[in-house]
Design a protein around this motif. Sequence first.
Motif, PDB file in Angstrom:
ATOM      1  N   LYS A  31     -12.428  -1.619  -8.178  1.00  0.00           N
ATOM      2  CA  LYS A  31     -11.696  -0.370  -8.319  1.00  0.00           C
ATOM      3  C   LYS A  31     -11.653   0.333  -6.966  1.00  0.00           C
ATOM      4  O   LYS A  31     -12.667   0.405  -6.265  1.00  0.00           O
ATOM      5  CB  LYS A  31     -12.362   0.554  -9.353  1.00  0.00           C
ATOM      6  CG  LYS A  31     -12.397  -0.011 -10.761  1.00  0.00           C
ATOM      7  CD  LYS A  31     -11.008  -0.105 -11.366  1.00  0.00           C
ATOM      8  CE  LYS A  31     -11.035  -0.625 -12.791  1.00  0.00           C
ATOM      9  NZ  LYS A  31      -9.666  -0.778 -13.338  1.00  0.00           N
ATOM     10  N   SER A  32     -10.484   0.865  -6.615  1.00  0.00           N
ATOM     11  CA  SER A  32     -10.349   1.548  -5.331  1.00  0.00           C
ATOM     12  C   SER A  32     -10.994   2.922  -5.375  1.00  0.00           C
ATOM     13  O   SER A  32     -11.072   3.559  -6.429  1.00  0.00           O
ATOM     14  CB  SER A  32      -8.877   1.682  -4.954  1.00  0.00           C
ATOM     15  OG  SER A  32      -8.179   2.444  -5.928  1.00  0.00           O
ATOM     16  N   ASN A  33     -11.435   3.379  -4.200  1.00  0.00           N
ATOM     17  CA  ASN A  33     -12.042   4.699  -4.068  1.00  0.00           C
ATOM     18  C   ASN A  33     -11.207   5.551  -3.105  1.00  0.00           C
ATOM     19  O   ASN A  33     -10.541   6.491  -3.510  1.00  0.00           O
ATOM     20  CB  ASN A  33     -13.478   4.553  -3.569  1.00  0.00           C
ATOM     21  CG  ASN A  33     -14.244   5.858  -3.560  1.00  0.00           C
ATOM     22  OD1 ASN A  33     -13.664   6.930  -3.639  1.00  0.00           O
ATOM     23  ND2 ASN A  33     -15.563   5.779  -3.450  1.00  0.00           N
ATOM     24  N   LEU A  70       0.824  -1.205   0.000  1.00  0.00           N
ATOM     25  CA  LEU A  70       0.000   0.000   0.000  1.00  0.00           C
ATOM     26  C   LEU A  70       0.861   1.259   0.000  1.00  0.00           C
ATOM     27  O   LEU A  70       0.503   2.271  -0.628  1.00  0.00           O
ATOM     28  CB  LEU A  70      -0.937  -0.008   1.206  1.00  0.00           C
ATOM     29  CG  LEU A  70      -1.989   1.095   1.282  1.00  0.00           C
ATOM     30  CD1 LEU A  70      -2.863   1.109   0.037  1.00  0.00           C
ATOM     31  CD2 LEU A  70      -2.852   0.922   2.530  1.00  0.00           C
ATOM     32  N   VAL A 109      -2.870   1.324  -6.366  1.00  0.00           N
ATOM     33  CA  VAL A 109      -3.642   0.434  -5.494  1.00  0.00           C
ATOM     34  C   VAL A 109      -4.343  -0.643  -6.311  1.00  0.00           C
ATOM     35  O   VAL A 109      -4.343  -1.830  -5.953  1.00  0.00           O
ATOM     36  CB  VAL A 109      -4.661   1.232  -4.657  1.00  0.00           C
ATOM     37  CG1 VAL A 109      -5.633   0.293  -3.946  1.00  0.00           C
ATOM     38  CG2 VAL A 109      -3.951   2.094  -3.628  1.00  0.00           C
ATOM     39  N   ASP A 110      -4.940  -0.247  -7.420  1.00  0.00           N
ATOM     40  CA  ASP A 110      -5.647  -1.222  -8.247  1.00  0.00           C
ATOM     41  C   ASP A 110      -4.692  -2.262  -8.828  1.00  0.00           C
ATOM     42  O   ASP A 110      -5.026  -3.452  -8.922  1.00  0.00           O
ATOM     43  CB  ASP A 110      -6.406  -0.511  -9.363  1.00  0.00           C
ATOM     44  CG  ASP A 110      -7.571   0.329  -8.848  1.00  0.00           C
ATOM     45  OD1 ASP A 110      -7.931   0.165  -7.658  1.00  0.00           O
ATOM     46  OD2 ASP A 110      -8.109   1.139  -9.619  1.00  0.00           O
ATOM     47  N   ASN A 131      -4.805   5.822  -7.059  1.00  0.00           N
ATOM     48  CA  ASN A 131      -5.761   4.732  -7.254  1.00  0.00           C
ATOM     49  C   ASN A 131      -5.226   3.689  -8.232  1.00  0.00           C
ATOM     50  O   ASN A 131      -5.474   2.480  -8.071  1.00  0.00           O
ATOM     51  CB  ASN A 131      -7.092   5.284  -7.767  1.00  0.00           C
ATOM     52  CG  ASN A 131      -7.834   6.098  -6.729  1.00  0.00           C
ATOM     53  OD1 ASN A 131      -7.636   7.305  -6.618  1.00  0.00           O
ATOM     54  ND2 ASN A 131      -8.681   5.445  -5.949  1.00  0.00           N
ATOM     55  N   LEU A 141      -9.155   5.549   1.189  1.00  0.00           N
ATOM     56  CA  LEU A 141      -8.588   4.766   2.282  1.00  0.00           C
ATOM     57  C   LEU A 141      -9.109   5.273   3.620  1.00  0.00           C
ATOM     58  O   LEU A 141      -9.391   6.462   3.772  1.00  0.00           O
ATOM     59  CB  LEU A 141      -7.064   4.858   2.284  1.00  0.00           C
ATOM     60  CG  LEU A 141      -6.335   4.543   0.980  1.00  0.00           C
ATOM     61  CD1 LEU A 141      -4.826   4.764   1.152  1.00  0.00           C
ATOM     62  CD2 LEU A 141      -6.616   3.121   0.515  1.00  0.00           C
ATOM     63  N   ILE A 158      -9.010  -0.352   2.554  1.00  0.00           N
ATOM     64  CA  ILE A 158      -9.171   0.121   1.184  1.00  0.00           C
ATOM     65  C   ILE A 158     -10.656   0.012   0.844  1.00  0.00           C
ATOM     66  O   ILE A 158     -11.224  -1.079   0.842  1.00  0.00           O
ATOM     67  CB  ILE A 158      -8.351  -0.714   0.191  1.00  0.00           C
ATOM     68  CG1 ILE A 158      -6.875  -0.723   0.567  1.00  0.00           C
ATOM     69  CG2 ILE A 158      -8.547  -0.191  -1.230  1.00  0.00           C
ATOM     70  CD1 ILE A 158      -6.047  -1.681  -0.275  1.00  0.00           C
ATOM     71  N   ALA A 215     -13.303   0.019  -1.817  1.00  0.00           N
ATOM     72  CA  ALA A 215     -13.375  -0.199  -3.259  1.00  0.00           C
ATOM     73  C   ALA A 215     -14.816  -0.464  -3.654  1.00  0.00           C
ATOM     74  O   ALA A 215     -15.712  -0.569  -2.803  1.00  0.00           O
ATOM     75  CB  ALA A 215     -12.488  -1.378  -3.656  1.00  0.00           C
ATOM     76  N   PHE A 223      -5.989  -5.272  -6.883  1.00  0.00           N
ATOM     77  CA  PHE A 223      -7.186  -5.667  -7.626  1.00  0.00           C
ATOM     78  C   PHE A 223      -6.921  -6.071  -9.071  1.00  0.00           C
ATOM     79  O   PHE A 223      -7.851  -6.141  -9.881  1.00  0.00           O
ATOM     80  CB  PHE A 223      -8.218  -4.528  -7.598  1.00  0.00           C
ATOM     81  CG  PHE A 223      -8.583  -4.084  -6.209  1.00  0.00           C
ATOM     82  CD1 PHE A 223      -8.949  -4.995  -5.243  1.00  0.00           C
ATOM     83  CD2 PHE A 223      -8.542  -2.741  -5.860  1.00  0.00           C
ATOM     84  CE1 PHE A 223      -9.276  -4.601  -3.954  1.00  0.00           C
ATOM     85  CE2 PHE A 223      -8.867  -2.324  -4.582  1.00  0.00           C
ATOM     86  CZ  PHE A 223      -9.242  -3.262  -3.621  1.00  0.00           C
TER      87      PHE A 223
END
Length: 220
Positions: A189-191, A90, A178-179, A175, A193, A110, A112, A183
Amino acid sequence: MSITSDALEAKRNDAQAAVRALRMRKPALDDDCIDLILRGARNHYAWQDRPVPRELLQAIYETAAAGPTSMNSCPARFVFVTSSEGKDRLARSLKPANIDKMRTAPVTAIVAHDLEFWAHLPFLFPHDDRRPMFEGKTAHIEATAFRNGTLQGAYFMIAARAVGLDVGAMSGFSNEVVDEEFFAGTTLKSNFLINLGYADETALFQKLPRFPFDEACSFA
């Protein structure tokens, strides 16, 4: 198996009675409760060295999951980063000023959303098959997932405060990274934290201003 009209009517009556009974038992929260979850709550940056048990995270999720989303779509997904390896991954996404905030927090969630949330609508919204409203409609899927996933993230923050945890929401990260890290190969999909734990209040400064009612609100 479909629900008969009589069974559906009974479920509706039970739901209405439960809401009325709750309102009779607790018409409103007292001032201290409102201060705890919103008015007096703060976004925290420093943390005590106290663990957050899995059972508490599960209780927070189950409380937050009860919040409303459009068509009960429930697109939010949560990844709880607690391990050293997870924090290393992260950290690659974070702006330098946010790395220590994340590393010292017992948990970083996270928040998402799943772009295939609509495929689960027969389970989540059994009254009618609403999948045709989304199938093949990329922009509608993305907007619905983002909007309702953000709502669920906010519910999660309030639920965490309600059970005695402190939160520190963060958006100073990539993002895309992170994705890629968490992911890849999925429809998530991340939004944003959320750092979670028991705050070290010595890092706080004064609460910043908010717009007054007459500047932020209007009638039509």
